[in-house]
Design a protein around this motif. Structure first.
Motif, PDB file in Angstrom:
ATOM      1  N   THR A 123      -3.918   9.759  -3.656  1.00  0.00           N
ATOM      2  CA  THR A 123      -3.672   9.613  -2.219  1.00  0.00           C
ATOM      3  C   THR A 123      -2.440  10.397  -1.796  1.00  0.00           C
ATOM      4  O   THR A 123      -2.453  11.117  -0.786  1.00  0.00           O
ATOM      5  CB  THR A 123      -3.506   8.129  -1.856  1.00  0.00           C
ATOM      6  OG1 THR A 123      -4.731   7.438  -2.145  1.00  0.00           O
ATOM      7  CG2 THR A 123      -3.166   7.957  -0.383  1.00  0.00           C
TER       8      THR A 123
ATOM      9  N   ASP B 111      -3.369   5.913  -6.397  1.00  0.00           N
ATOM     10  CA  ASP B 111      -2.185   6.081  -5.544  1.00  0.00           C
ATOM     11  C   ASP B 111      -1.667   7.516  -5.612  1.00  0.00           C
ATOM     12  O   ASP B 111      -1.317   8.119  -4.582  1.00  0.00           O
ATOM     13  CB  ASP B 111      -1.080   5.121  -5.972  1.00  0.00           C
ATOM     14  CG  ASP B 111      -1.309   3.700  -5.495  1.00  0.00           C
ATOM     15  OD1 ASP B 111      -2.288   3.469  -4.751  1.00  0.00           O
ATOM     16  OD2 ASP B 111      -0.510   2.816  -5.856  1.00  0.00           O
TER      17      ASP B 111
ATOM     18  N   THR C  68       0.826  -1.205   0.000  1.00  0.00           N
ATOM     19  CA  THR C  68       0.000   0.000   0.000  1.00  0.00           C
ATOM     20  C   THR C  68       0.862   1.259   0.000  1.00  0.00           C
ATOM     21  O   THR C  68       2.063   1.218   0.293  1.00  0.00           O
ATOM     22  CB  THR C  68      -0.912   0.034   1.239  1.00  0.00           C
ATOM     23  OG1 THR C  68      -0.097   0.175   2.413  1.00  0.00           O
ATOM     24  CG2 THR C  68      -1.746  -1.232   1.331  1.00  0.00           C
ATOM     25  N   VAL C  69       0.221   2.388  -0.288  1.00  0.00           N
ATOM     26  CA  VAL C  69       0.909   3.673  -0.223  1.00  0.00           C
ATOM     27  C   VAL C  69       1.426   3.912   1.184  1.00  0.00           C
ATOM     28  O   VAL C  69       2.565   4.375   1.385  1.00  0.00           O
ATOM     29  CB  VAL C  69      -0.034   4.815  -0.647  1.00  0.00           C
ATOM     30  CG1 VAL C  69       0.589   6.178  -0.343  1.00  0.00           C
ATOM     31  CG2 VAL C  69      -0.365   4.709  -2.133  1.00  0.00           C
ATOM     32  N   GLU C  70       0.610   3.599   2.179  1.00  0.00           N
ATOM     33  CA  GLU C  70       1.006   3.804   3.572  1.00  0.00           C
ATOM     34  C   GLU C  70       2.246   2.983   3.917  1.00  0.00           C
ATOM     35  O   GLU C  70       3.154   3.469   4.609  1.00  0.00           O
ATOM     36  CB  GLU C  70      -0.141   3.433   4.507  1.00  0.00           C
ATOM     37  CG  GLU C  70      -1.335   4.380   4.442  1.00  0.00           C
ATOM     38  CD  GLU C  70      -2.168   4.232   3.170  1.00  0.00           C
ATOM     39  OE1 GLU C  70      -2.040   3.177   2.490  1.00  0.00           O
ATOM     40  OE2 GLU C  70      -2.930   5.158   2.856  1.00  0.00           O
ATOM     41  N   GLN C  71       2.301   1.758   3.443  1.00  0.00           N
ATOM     42  CA  GLN C  71       3.477   0.919   3.709  1.00  0.00           C
ATOM     43  C   GLN C  71       4.720   1.478   3.031  1.00  0.00           C
ATOM     44  O   GLN C  71       5.811   1.434   3.597  1.00  0.00           O
ATOM     45  CB  GLN C  71       3.198  -0.513   3.231  1.00  0.00           C
ATOM     46  CG  GLN C  71       2.206  -1.263   4.092  1.00  0.00           C
ATOM     47  CD  GLN C  71       1.793  -2.593   3.487  1.00  0.00           C
ATOM     48  OE1 GLN C  71       1.662  -2.729   2.264  1.00  0.00           O
ATOM     49  NE2 GLN C  71       1.591  -3.595   4.335  1.00  0.00           N
TER      50      GLN C  71
ATOM     51  N   LEU D  92       5.301   4.667   2.385  1.00  0.00           N
ATOM     52  CA  LEU D  92       5.713   5.849   3.142  1.00  0.00           C
ATOM     53  C   LEU D  92       6.400   5.463   4.452  1.00  0.00           C
ATOM     54  O   LEU D  92       7.393   6.088   4.850  1.00  0.00           O
ATOM     55  CB  LEU D  92       4.497   6.729   3.433  1.00  0.00           C
ATOM     56  CG  LEU D  92       3.889   7.438   2.207  1.00  0.00           C
ATOM     57  CD1 LEU D  92       2.561   8.087   2.579  1.00  0.00           C
ATOM     58  CD2 LEU D  92       4.847   8.464   1.631  1.00  0.00           C
ATOM     59  N   GLU D  93       5.890   4.427   5.094  1.00  0.00           N
ATOM     60  CA  GLU D  93       6.483   3.984   6.354  1.00  0.00           C
ATOM     61  C   GLU D  93       7.876   3.396   6.171  1.00  0.00           C
ATOM     62  O   GLU D  93       8.689   3.408   7.096  1.00  0.00           O
ATOM     63  CB  GLU D  93       5.574   2.956   7.023  1.00  0.00           C
ATOM     64  CG  GLU D  93       4.276   3.537   7.564  1.00  0.00           C
ATOM     65  CD  GLU D  93       3.294   2.474   8.019  1.00  0.00           C
ATOM     66  OE1 GLU D  93       3.642   1.275   7.895  1.00  0.00           O
ATOM     67  OE2 GLU D  93       2.195   2.825   8.487  1.00  0.00           O
TER      68      GLU D  93
END
Length: 328
Positions: A85, A82, A25-28, A30-31
């Motif tokens: 987001t 994506d 995911t996008v969140e992953q 970024l993390e």
């Protein structure tokens, strides 16, 4: 009435479609970003990387360049969402998938910063002999489309209207490219007439360089070759009065920018699998302005998709233009 003008940065970026999908995911992503104060392992990677690796670099490039409006080519639904987001709530976009007019297939999406630009209306047509219905050109293996947005820049005293067309011509058939360029040119001419002389900007991957055996589509767009015959319904619906904008053409903003302000690379396309093979480098991604004027290009830049970890964000480089749009 006084003349109002405002400069904005526009970009076109052919993304390379999501050919190696995964569930990251996008969140992953970024993390997992590394410490910006730690040096990377230089040129550690090579070849095409998954979209989940490339997307952050696309976004960082666009944001870092300060664009307020850009169009993409080759983006699938996941890629479009994506980017939306990553860009956040200040941004919006328009476009459809070329294979069903909804979400299937690649998009020629247009993204715009809502704080600076208003969307008035938009539509899509297909680059074929039946442009108003889902279709493809004879000789083309893929559906091809053009996304058209009527926009306005917000100013302290009002708005400056203009039209933006974003397209991706066929990669195999020269006949299909010539038809596509002719359709786009006619629609751009209609936009110039419909908006009563407001600026028209055309962006995209034309798969047609300015010179050589594949240059016909570029030549049609820029007025050095006659357009091909168009669908009668399309020509009638997008007709302009006789004698109006008869010599309308698209002007390559690279050639319309002061020489000292043309910066960066020349080629915009290269192969992922052999990026150092310069025989395959080509300039096929463009930003054009309509010859009806009311625009001025003050900087033209072809960026790079390569970062020092060896990752190419795409097999195309992004193209940026600082353009001043005028409203009489």
């Amino acid at each position: 009435m006084p003349v109002h003008k405002l400069s904005i940065r526009i970009a076109t970026y052919s993304l390379r479609y999501d050919s190696k999908p995964d569930n990251i995911t996008v969140e992953q992503t970024l993390e997992s970003l590394s410490d910006p104060m730690t040096a990377p392992k230089y040129m550690r990677k090579s070849g095409e990387q998954p979209w989940s690796t490339r997307r952050i670099k696309i976004w960082q490039t666009l944001v870092g360049e300060g664009v307020v409006l850009f169009g993409i080519q080759e983006g699938l639904t996941r890629q479009v969402h994506d980017l939306a987001t990553l860009l956040g709530d200040d941004w919006d976009w328009v476009g459809v998938g070329r294979d069903d007019g909804k979400e299937a297939g690649e998009y020629n999406a247009i993204f715009y910063n809502k704080k600076i630009i208003d969307l008035r209306e938009w539509d899509t047509f297909w680059l074929s002999s039946t442009p108003f219905e889902l279709s493809r050109s004879n000789g083309s293996r893929k559906n091809r489309i053009c996304t058209v947005a009527r926009l306005a820049i917000k100013t302290q005293t009002g708005t400056i209207p203009f039209s933006l067309l974003n397209t991706h011509l066929d990669h195999k058939s020269d006949d299909a490219r010539q038809l596509g360029a002719s359709l786009v040119l006619q629609r751009a001419r209609f936009e110039a007439f419909h908006a009563q002389g407001a600026p028209v900007v055309v962006i995209g991957d034309f798969n047609s360089p300015p010179a050589g055996k594949h240059a016909a589509a570029y030549e049609i767009a820029t007025g050095t070759r006659a357009p091909v015959h168009l669908n009668a319904t399309f020509a009638h619906r997008l007709a302009v009065p006789e004698g109006t904008l008869e010599d309308f053409k698209l002007q390559d903003m690279r050639g319309e920018t002061p020489r000292a302000k043309v910066v960066g690379n020349f080629a915009t396309s290269f192969p992922f699998d052999d990026p150092d093979n310069t025989s395959k480098w080509s300039r096929i991604d463009f930003i054009f302005g309509g010859s009806n004027g009311e625009w001025k290009s003050t900087l033209y830049k072809v960026g790079t998709s390569l970062t020092d970890d060896g990752v190419f964000a795409s097999d195309h480089h992004p193209v940026f233009v600082d353009v001043t749009l005028r409203d009489k």
